[in-house]
Each structure stands twice: as C-alpha cells, then as structure tokens.
Design an enzyme around this catalytic site. Structure first.
Site, PDB file in Angstrom:
ATOM      1  N   ASN A   9      36.924  44.067  32.072  1.00  0.00           N
ATOM      2  CA  ASN A   9      36.325  44.274  33.391  1.00  0.00           C
ATOM      3  C   ASN A   9      37.253  43.624  34.415  1.00  0.00           C
ATOM      4  O   ASN A   9      37.262  42.406  34.553  1.00  0.00           O
ATOM      5  CB  ASN A   9      34.927  43.630  33.424  1.00  0.00           C
ATOM      6  CG  ASN A   9      34.326  43.628  34.812  1.00  0.00           C
ATOM      7  OD1 ASN A   9      34.815  44.319  35.707  1.00  0.00           O
ATOM      8  ND2 ASN A   9      33.265  42.848  34.998  1.00  0.00           N
ATOM      9  N   TRP A  10      38.001  44.465  35.109  1.00  0.00           N
ATOM     10  CA  TRP A  10      39.012  43.925  36.033  1.00  0.00           C
ATOM     11  C   TRP A  10      38.390  43.417  37.323  1.00  0.00           C
ATOM     12  O   TRP A  10      39.061  42.800  38.133  1.00  0.00           O
ATOM     13  CB  TRP A  10      40.047  45.004  36.359  1.00  0.00           C
ATOM     14  CG  TRP A  10      40.995  45.318  35.234  1.00  0.00           C
ATOM     15  CD1 TRP A  10      40.856  44.956  33.909  1.00  0.00           C
ATOM     16  CD2 TRP A  10      42.217  46.047  35.315  1.00  0.00           C
ATOM     17  NE1 TRP A  10      41.913  45.426  33.183  1.00  0.00           N
ATOM     18  CE2 TRP A  10      42.766  46.101  34.018  1.00  0.00           C
ATOM     19  CE3 TRP A  10      42.892  46.675  36.357  1.00  0.00           C
ATOM     20  CZ2 TRP A  10      43.973  46.749  33.747  1.00  0.00           C
ATOM     21  CZ3 TRP A  10      44.091  47.324  36.086  1.00  0.00           C
ATOM     22  CH2 TRP A  10      44.620  47.352  34.791  1.00  0.00           C
ATOM     23  N   LYS A  11      37.133  43.719  37.558  1.00  0.00           N
ATOM     24  CA  LYS A  11      36.472  43.350  38.823  1.00  0.00           C
ATOM     25  C   LYS A  11      37.332  43.855  39.993  1.00  0.00           C
ATOM     26  O   LYS A  11      37.962  44.894  39.858  1.00  0.00           O
ATOM     27  CB  LYS A  11      36.213  41.842  38.871  1.00  0.00           C
ATOM     28  CG  LYS A  11      35.483  41.372  37.601  1.00  0.00           C
ATOM     29  CD  LYS A  11      34.941  39.988  37.686  1.00  0.00           C
ATOM     30  CE  LYS A  11      34.260  39.643  36.354  1.00  0.00           C
ATOM     31  NZ  LYS A  11      33.590  38.356  36.384  1.00  0.00           N
ATOM     32  N   HIS A  95      25.867  44.363  36.102  1.00  0.00           N
ATOM     33  CA  HIS A  95      26.646  43.115  36.004  1.00  0.00           C
ATOM     34  C   HIS A  95      26.011  42.053  36.902  1.00  0.00           C
ATOM     35  O   HIS A  95      25.495  42.366  37.983  1.00  0.00           O
ATOM     36  CB  HIS A  95      28.093  43.378  36.430  1.00  0.00           C
ATOM     37  CG  HIS A  95      28.985  42.216  36.126  1.00  0.00           C
ATOM     38  ND1 HIS A  95      29.037  41.109  36.931  1.00  0.00           N
ATOM     39  CD2 HIS A  95      29.816  41.970  35.091  1.00  0.00           C
ATOM     40  CE1 HIS A  95      29.878  40.228  36.396  1.00  0.00           C
ATOM     41  NE2 HIS A  95      30.364  40.728  35.281  1.00  0.00           N
ATOM     42  N   GLU A  97      27.186  39.999  38.881  1.00  0.00           N
ATOM     43  CA  GLU A  97      27.702  39.948  40.255  1.00  0.00           C
ATOM     44  C   GLU A  97      27.040  41.023  41.118  1.00  0.00           C
ATOM     45  O   GLU A  97      26.779  40.811  42.303  1.00  0.00           O
ATOM     46  CB  GLU A  97      29.241  40.081  40.244  1.00  0.00           C
ATOM     47  CG  GLU A  97      29.885  38.800  39.733  1.00  0.00           C
ATOM     48  CD  GLU A  97      31.227  38.982  39.051  1.00  0.00           C
ATOM     49  OE1 GLU A  97      31.859  40.038  39.193  1.00  0.00           O
ATOM     50  OE2 GLU A  97      31.639  38.037  38.335  1.00  0.00           O
ATOM     51  N   GLU A 167      25.711  38.453  28.933  1.00  0.00           N
ATOM     52  CA  GLU A 167      26.598  37.633  29.747  1.00  0.00           C
ATOM     53  C   GLU A 167      25.800  36.532  30.424  1.00  0.00           C
ATOM     54  O   GLU A 167      25.241  36.755  31.514  1.00  0.00           O
ATOM     55  CB  GLU A 167      27.293  38.492  30.810  1.00  0.00           C
ATOM     56  CG  GLU A 167      28.147  39.603  30.238  1.00  0.00           C
ATOM     57  CD  GLU A 167      29.264  39.989  31.194  1.00  0.00           C
ATOM     58  OE1 GLU A 167      30.426  39.898  30.796  1.00  0.00           O
ATOM     59  OE2 GLU A 167      28.979  40.349  32.342  1.00  0.00           O
ATOM     60  N   GLY A 173      33.240  33.472  34.533  1.00  0.00           N
ATOM     61  CA  GLY A 173      34.286  32.989  35.434  1.00  0.00           C
ATOM     62  C   GLY A 173      34.295  31.480  35.590  1.00  0.00           C
ATOM     63  O   GLY A 173      34.955  30.950  36.477  1.00  0.00           O
ATOM     64  N   SER A 208      33.736  33.990  30.056  1.00  0.00           N
ATOM     65  CA  SER A 208      34.825  33.080  29.701  1.00  0.00           C
ATOM     66  C   SER A 208      35.346  33.269  28.284  1.00  0.00           C
ATOM     67  O   SER A 208      35.728  32.299  27.624  1.00  0.00           O
ATOM     68  CB  SER A 208      34.390  31.622  29.935  1.00  0.00           C
ATOM     69  OG  SER A 208      34.115  31.408  31.310  1.00  0.00           O
ATOM     70  N   GLY A 229      36.448  39.403  31.462  1.00  0.00           N
ATOM     71  CA  GLY A 229      36.821  39.421  32.866  1.00  0.00           C
ATOM     72  C   GLY A 229      38.235  38.896  33.055  1.00  0.00           C
ATOM     73  O   GLY A 229      39.217  39.595  32.827  1.00  0.00           O
ATOM     74  N   GLY A 230      38.335  37.627  33.443  1.00  0.00           N
ATOM     75  CA  GLY A 230      39.623  37.020  33.796  1.00  0.00           C
ATOM     76  C   GLY A 230      40.740  37.291  32.799  1.00  0.00           C
ATOM     77  O   GLY A 230      41.857  37.657  33.189  1.00  0.00           O
TER      78      GLY A 230
HETATM   79  P1  PGA Z   1      34.939  36.245  32.684  1.00  0.00           P
HETATM   80  O1  PGA Z   1      34.030  37.468  33.201  1.00  0.00           O
HETATM   81  O2  PGA Z   1      35.518  36.673  31.351  1.00  0.00           O
HETATM   82  O3  PGA Z   1      35.995  36.080  33.741  1.00  0.00           O
HETATM   83  O4  PGA Z   1      34.038  35.068  32.563  1.00  0.00           O
HETATM   84  C1  PGA Z   1      33.232  38.212  32.329  1.00  0.00           C
HETATM   85  C2  PGA Z   1      32.480  39.269  33.095  1.00  0.00           C
HETATM   86  O5  PGA Z   1      32.059  38.998  34.223  1.00  0.00           O
HETATM   87  O6  PGA Z   1      32.289  40.400  32.605  1.00  0.00           O
END
Ligand code: PGA
Length: 247
Positions: A9-11, A95, A97, A167, A173, A208, A229-230
């Site tokens: 997930n590149w956001k 998600h 966010e 999640e 994050g 994470s 994500g990251g």
């Molecule tokens: P993260 O994000 O790996 O940066 O914690 C995961 C996500 O939000 O899908």
C-alpha cells in the site's frame, strides 16, 4: 482455501520514476516468488502506468479506494468500473486512514465493499482497533462490528472467502508492530466469525511489517500474508517481506 498474499500500500507516495524503478525490480524478482501472491497499490494517477508495466506478469495491481457509485456527478471520485478498466484486480476498502481522516464509517465501508464486488474487483477489507480500544479490552467487539457491517449489507456469506487485513491502528506507521501472538489471536477470531464451512478468508496482517519481523508474523497459523505500507516503498524491503511469506 486461504491464499498467501503480500500487498504493498503505497499510500500518497510515488512518482512516475518510482513506479518504473520499483516495478522493474519487482517484476524481475517475481519468478522466484511463485508460491506467494504479490500486489501493489499505487496512487490513482499511476495505475495505468503500473498496469502497463505489470501486464502479463504475476504481480497484481490494486487501488487504495473507490467510490460507491459506478459513475455520475461525483466530482473528484474514482469508481470501481474505472479501476477495473485500467487493470486493477484489488481495491483496499476501509483503511484506518480513510476511516479516521476522511470520515468513512462502517456503513460506507460496507457500501464500498459491495461496489468493488459489483465492479469485478477483489476488495481488501481493512479492520482494526485503536490503542484505547485494545487497552479497554474492546478489540474483538470493535473488529466484530466492523465485520458485521459488511455482513449486514452484503449477506452472511460475503466475507467467507474475502481478503481481510487486520491492521491495529496503533501499529500503522508507528514502528510498533503487534506481536505474532497478538496478530494470531485476532486473525483466529476473524476466521471463526466469517468463515463458513470450507470457505475461509485470506487474512493479512498490516502495521509496521518490516523485513525483520515479517517471518515471525507469517509463521502464525492464521496469518496469511501482509498489507505493507512504509516498507513497500523500498523495493528490496518489500521483496524481502514477500520472500518471508514463501517459507
Ligand atoms: P505501515 O502501514 O506498514 O507503514 O505501518 C500499513 C498500512 O497502513 O497498510
């Protein structure tokens, strides 16, 4: 049967150059990852470029959000049929966010889940609790209500073979990953709640996940892969997490 799946997930990160470079690295490594499904979800403007680069290969494409409606006067929205049209297989819905920053509630998430199916996309339904909810002992109640909203709108079987990402919001994050045991406990709960007979969901852990903790998480019986994500922004890290899902 649950599949092994790792999704990036590149956001809101990336550029045309990053898409070209990352997907070249990923495509070159893909033959060694035959036992695991791999997908990337770049931002909307890069989907078509990514689709062209991934065409014919095993790495699948996903989007990060979709509109409830298939078309119409909804300025700024992007619909499921459009995502399908440009080559998406997956779409992330719910998600944290989107829930926290854009006001998406359980009902809207359920409507998006349904819209994804209607468009021929495979939704990746995200669920997860806040830190305060975990500390109050409310984790299962919160997850259950997030799942039940989809079952109420889409039918009792709707999640039986779905892709669901657990999640925990406090792990996203933050570098504060759930322990393998914490993840396993919630994944087991989800599987028991939505599986039906032989049909069982593919349950990803997200929050994470890094090359050094992925193997421990993926070794759990009910952890079928990850939503990353990251670490998905760095091709070598993402590949190393994909490899951890192989073993
Ligand atoms: P993260 O994000 O790996 O940066 O914690 C995961 C996500 O939000 O899908």
């Amino acid at each position: 049967m649950a599949r092994t799946l790792v999704v990036g997930n590149w956001k809101m990160h990336g550029s045309r150059q990053m898409v070209a470079e990352s997907l070249a690295v990923l495509s070159a490594a893909a033959p060694d990852l035959a036992g695991v499904g791999v997908a990337v979800c770049p931002p909307f403007p890069y989907l078509q470029q990514a689709a062209a680069l991934l065409a014919g290969g095993p790495v699948r494409l996903g989007a990060q959000n979709l509109a409830v409606e298939p078309s119409g006067a909804f300025t700024g929205e992007v619909s499921g049929p459009m995502l399908r049209d440009v080559g998406c297989h997956y779409v992330i819905v719910g998600h944290s966010e989107r829930r926290a920053l854009f006001g998406e509630d359980d009902r809207l998430v359920a409507q998006k889940f349904r819209a994804a199916h209607l468009a021929g996309l495979q939704p990746i339904l995200c669920v997860g609790e806040l830190l305060a909810q975990r500390e109050a002992g409310d984790t299962e109640r919160v997850i259950a209500s997030q799942l039940d909203a989809v079952l109420a709108l889409c039918g009792d079987q709707a999640l039986a073979d779905a892709v669901i990402a657990y999640e925990p919001v406090w792990a996203i994050g933050t570098g504060k990953v759930a322990t393998p045991e914490q993840a396993q406990a919630v994944h087991r709960f989800i599987r028991q709640r939505v599986g039906r007979g032989d049909a069982t969901p593919t349950i990803l852990y997200g929050g994470s996940v890094k090359p050094d903790n992925a193997a421990g998480l993926f070794a759990q019986g009910d952890v079928d892969g990850g939503l990353i994500g990251g670490a998905s922004l760095v091709p070598e890290q993402f590949l190393s997490i994909c490899r951890a899902a192989l073993s």
